[in-house]
Design an enzyme around this catalytic site. Structure first.
Site, PDB file in Angstrom:
ATOM      1  N   SER A   6      11.318  -1.750  -1.642  1.00 51.09           N
ATOM      2  CA  SER A   6      12.237  -2.461  -0.299  1.00 51.09           C
ATOM      3  C   SER A   6      12.065  -3.141  -0.612  1.00 51.09           C
ATOM      4  O   SER A   6      11.242  -3.876  -1.414  1.00 51.09           O
ATOM      5  CB  SER A   6      11.629  -1.710   0.543  1.00 51.09           C
ATOM      6  OG  SER A   6      12.386  -0.734   0.952  1.00 51.09           O
ATOM      7  N   GLU A  51       9.421  -7.976   1.521  1.00 53.03           N
ATOM      8  CA  GLU A  51       8.534  -7.120   1.420  1.00 53.03           C
ATOM      9  C   GLU A  51       7.871  -6.994   0.354  1.00 53.03           C
ATOM     10  O   GLU A  51       6.303  -7.148  -0.226  1.00 53.03           O
ATOM     11  CB  GLU A  51       8.463  -5.337   1.732  1.00 53.03           C
ATOM     12  CG  GLU A  51       7.732  -4.558   1.640  1.00 53.03           C
ATOM     13  CD  GLU A  51       8.653  -3.590   2.350  1.00 53.03           C
ATOM     14  OE1 GLU A  51       9.051  -3.516   3.340  1.00 53.03           O
ATOM     15  OE2 GLU A  51       8.658  -2.344   1.606  1.00 53.03           O
ATOM     16  N   ARG A  76       4.498  -2.380   7.596  1.00 46.02           N
ATOM     17  CA  ARG A  76       4.540  -3.275   6.428  1.00 46.02           C
ATOM     18  C   ARG A  76       3.655  -4.150   5.870  1.00 46.02           C
ATOM     19  O   ARG A  76       3.697  -5.353   5.103  1.00 46.02           O
ATOM     20  CB  ARG A  76       5.522  -3.992   5.451  1.00 46.02           C
ATOM     21  CG  ARG A  76       6.850  -2.814   5.144  1.00 46.02           C
ATOM     22  CD  ARG A  76       6.238  -1.193   4.728  1.00 46.02           C
ATOM     23  NE  ARG A  76       7.033  -0.604   5.136  1.00 46.02           N
ATOM     24  CZ  ARG A  76       6.827   0.511   5.683  1.00 46.02           C
ATOM     25  NH1 ARG A  76       5.841   0.347   6.640  1.00 46.02           N
ATOM     26  NH2 ARG A  76       8.007   1.446   6.692  1.00 46.02           N
TER      27      ARG A  76
HETATM   28  C1  LIG Z   1      10.925   4.143  -6.355  1.00 45.63           C
HETATM   29  C2  LIG Z   1       9.829   2.772  -4.714  1.00 45.63           C
HETATM   30  C3  LIG Z   1      10.774   3.651  -3.630  1.00 45.63           C
HETATM   31  C4  LIG Z   1       9.457   3.224  -2.366  1.00 45.63           C
HETATM   32  N1  LIG Z   1       9.182   3.255  -1.488  1.00 45.63           N
HETATM   33  C5  LIG Z   1       8.830   2.451  -0.301  1.00 45.63           C
HETATM   34  C6  LIG Z   1       8.492   3.545   0.686  1.00 45.63           C
HETATM   35  O1  LIG Z   1       8.684   4.190   1.404  1.00 45.63           O
HETATM   36  N2  LIG Z   1       8.030   3.074   1.511  1.00 45.63           N
HETATM   37  C7  LIG Z   1       6.832   2.076   1.490  1.00 45.63           C
HETATM   38  O2  LIG Z   1       6.530   1.774   2.322  1.00 45.63           O
HETATM   39  N3  LIG Z   1       6.874   0.957   0.384  1.00 45.63           N
HETATM   40  C8  LIG Z   1       8.153   2.154  -0.752  1.00 45.63           C
HETATM   41  N4  LIG Z   1       7.636   1.588  -1.606  1.00 45.63           N
HETATM   42  C9  LIG Z   1       6.760   0.723  -2.300  1.00 45.63           C
HETATM   43  C10 LIG Z   1       5.327   0.662  -2.830  1.00 45.63           C
HETATM   44  O3  LIG Z   1       4.896   1.800  -2.936  1.00 45.63           O
HETATM   45  C11 LIG Z   1       4.237   0.861  -1.858  1.00 45.63           C
HETATM   46  O4  LIG Z   1       4.124  -0.973  -0.840  1.00 45.63           O
HETATM   47  C12 LIG Z   1       2.779   1.191  -1.876  1.00 45.63           C
HETATM   48  O5  LIG Z   1       1.924   1.360  -0.533  1.00 45.63           O
HETATM   49  C13 LIG Z   1       2.251  -0.295  -2.752  1.00 45.63           C
HETATM   50  O6  LIG Z   1       1.407   0.176  -3.894  1.00 45.63           O
HETATM   51  P1  LIG Z   1       0.776  -0.211  -4.818  1.00 45.63           P
HETATM   52  O7  LIG Z   1      -0.508   0.163  -5.735  1.00 45.63           O
HETATM   53  O8  LIG Z   1       1.494  -0.094  -5.684  1.00 45.63           O
HETATM   54  O9  LIG Z   1       0.837  -1.526  -4.588  1.00 45.63           O
HETATM   55  P2  LIG Z   1       1.245  -2.896  -6.255  1.00 45.63           P
HETATM   56  O10 LIG Z   1       2.656  -3.405  -5.856  1.00 45.63           O
HETATM   57  O11 LIG Z   1       0.163  -3.072  -6.765  1.00 45.63           O
HETATM   58  O12 LIG Z   1       0.215  -3.976  -4.992  1.00 45.63           O
HETATM   59  C14 LIG Z   1       1.288  -4.508  -3.874  1.00 45.63           C
HETATM   60  C15 LIG Z   1      -0.297  -5.554  -2.523  1.00 45.63           C
HETATM   61  O13 LIG Z   1      -1.161  -4.721  -2.537  1.00 45.63           O
HETATM   62  C16 LIG Z   1      -1.764  -4.698  -2.632  1.00 45.63           C
HETATM   63  N5  LIG Z   1      -3.228  -3.449  -3.013  1.00 45.63           N
HETATM   64  C17 LIG Z   1      -2.910  -3.007  -4.564  1.00 45.63           C
HETATM   65  N6  LIG Z   1      -4.194  -2.525  -3.897  1.00 45.63           N
HETATM   66  C18 LIG Z   1      -5.213  -3.015  -3.412  1.00 45.63           C
HETATM   67  C19 LIG Z   1      -5.962  -2.515  -3.664  1.00 45.63           C
HETATM   68  N7  LIG Z   1      -7.383  -1.268  -3.441  1.00 45.63           N
HETATM   69  N8  LIG Z   1      -6.774  -3.439  -2.027  1.00 45.63           N
HETATM   70  C20 LIG Z   1      -6.392  -4.941  -1.681  1.00 45.63           C
HETATM   71  N9  LIG Z   1      -5.388  -4.998  -1.961  1.00 45.63           N
HETATM   72  C21 LIG Z   1      -4.597  -4.241  -2.226  1.00 45.63           C
HETATM   73  C22 LIG Z   1      -1.989  -6.010  -3.918  1.00 45.63           C
HETATM   74  O14 LIG Z   1      -2.524  -7.062  -3.964  1.00 45.63           O
HETATM   75  C23 LIG Z   1      -0.716  -6.885  -3.018  1.00 45.63           C
HETATM   76  O15 LIG Z   1      -0.555  -6.991  -2.209  1.00 45.63           O
HETATM   77  C24 LIG Z   1       8.794   1.878  -2.689  1.00 45.63           C
HETATM   78  C25 LIG Z   1       8.038   1.304  -4.487  1.00 45.63           C
HETATM   79  C26 LIG Z   1       9.164   2.102  -5.339  1.00 45.63           C
HETATM   80  C27 LIG Z   1       9.271   1.381  -6.992  1.00 45.63           C
END
Ligand SMILES: Cc1cc2nc3c(=O)[nH]c(=O)nc-3n(C[C@H](O)[C@H](O)[C@H](O)COP(=O)(O)OP(=O)(O)OC[C@H]3O[C@@H](n4cnc5c(N)ncnc54)[C@H](O)[C@@H]3O)c2cc1C
Length: 314
Positions: free
Chosen positions: A229, A299, A180
């Site tokens: 998480s 996380e 992660r």
């Molecule tokens: C119900 C639920 C279930 C989930 N299940 C999982 C799972 O099974 N496995 C898992 O790994 N995660 C899970 N997650 C967490 C999340 O979906 C992941 O971490 C996802 O990858 C975050 O993406 P995001 O676009 O929402 O990023 P954000 O939440 O908007 O940002 C997260 C991080 O990514 C960075 N970021 C986003 N876009 C960019 C970019 N273009 N360039 C550089 N940095 C960037 C941000 O700066 C920040 O540091 C879950 C979340 C929820 C709400």
């Protein structure tokens, strides 16, 4: 209606002319899963890679920049973010098929969309993305994974822009992936990823995606205001088991709660502040440390400032 603050005006005056959209004092609670937190001084949506590059190059280095995906792993504190939040819009969501079963996806594309695109093209390997509610940019940053597969297992390369606007092509090895986490500097912005998939059977791929959707519905509070998480699993243990063992399942602070369904998820049950959410997480973390001598690592990414006492509602 939000009025531009003195702070955002002074930041705006120092920003370059861009083709994309700049908004002052932009609400972030509307664009994050938790639906809490204060505004960003400035929200910038670049028009394309050149616009993004020019913005980064010409924006003074002392102005902090943060990239937002779709906010599914993010807690914005109640005092908001001092600086510029960058969000990749529609022009960064393209997904296309390349030779040799490869797929190139814009960093703004939803993981689910990419999984469906792969399925439609009878390509296997991206099914796990269908259960992760984030964007490809967030998946690169977090090395998102589920059911034993992580992004690093299918990533060929990524494109990122550094804080000076320089474009970098990064191989999977360059990314410094671990659980992660990736080691690319926090202020670099990913704009696309190329994934290596394999030829598969359409019905099998669809079946696996349906199974993932069902298993999520049964085990995670996916319809709640949550952030996924909360804590990374420590070596050899599951964060949820440790939290459960210290009696924190269902624990509340204000309108924030540790999910009864899955105790590594925090929930805004309605009207919670970011401070409530962070406090209930910290309390679970404190209890786990006291009982097991293990310090859980957040996380969920937390950004922004706490409200000062004189800014809090009565
Ligand atoms: C119900 C639920 C279930 C989930 N299940 C999982 C799972 O099974 N496995 C898992 O790994 N995660 C899970 N997650 C967490 C999340 O979906 C992941 O971490 C996802 O990858 C975050 O993406 P995001 O676009 O929402 O990023 P954000 O939440 O908007 O940002 C997260 C991080 O990514 C960075 N970021 C986003 N876009 C960019 C970019 N273009 N360039 C550089 N940095 C960037 C941000 O700066 C920040 O540091 C879950 C979340 C929820 C709400």
């Amino acid at each position: 209606m939000n009025q531009p603050s003195i702070r955002s005006i002074s930041i705006c005056e120092r920003l370059p002319e861009v083709r994309g959209r700049i908004r002052e004092n932009a609400r972030l609670d509307k664009v994050t899963w938790f639906q809490v937190g204060g505004p960003a001084d400035v929200l910038f949506k670049p028009d394309d890679e050149d616009d993004l590059s020019q913005f980064l190059r010409e924006t003074p280095a002392d102005i902090p920049v943060f990239t937002l995906g779709v906010g599914s792993n993010l807690l914005v504190r109640d005092g908001g973010y001092r600086g510029v939040v960058i969000r990749l819009g529609r022009n960064f969501t393209n997904v296309e098929l390349l030779e040799n079963h490869r797929v190139r996806a814009g960093a703004g594309a939803l993981d689910l969309f990419v999984a469906r695109f792969a399925a439609e093209n009878c390509l296997t390997g991206a099914e796990f993305l269908s259960g992760i509610p984030g964007s490809i940019g967030g998946a690169l940053r977090m090395n998102a994974g589920a059911y034993g597969t992580e992004l690093q297992d299918i990533l060929v390369s990524a494109v990122a822009f550094d804080r000076d606007g320089r474009r970098h092509e990064l191989s999977c090895e360059n990314m410094g992936f671990s659980y992660r986490h990736c080691s690319i500097p926090d202020d670099w912005i990913f704009t696309e990823a190329t994934l290596q998939l394999r030829e598969g059977d359409a019905a099998e791929i669809r079946g696996q995606m349906e199974q993932i959707a069902k298993s999520r519905e049964d085990s995670q509070p996916i319809k709640s205001r949550t952030g996924g998480s909360t804590f990374a699993n420590p070596q050899g243990a599951k964060a949820w088991e440790l939290i459960d063992a210290v009696g924190a399942r269902g624990l509340r602070v204000g309108n924030a709660q540790i999910s009864e369904m899955h105790c590594n998820f925090l929930i805004n049950t309605g009207g919670a502040t970011a401070a409530d959410i962070e406090a209930v997480g910290e309390e679970a973390r404190r209890r786990v440390f006291e009982k097991f001598d293990r310090l859980l690592r957040w996380e969920i990414v937390r950004i922004g400032e706490h409200l000062k006492d004189n800014e809090k509602a009565e």
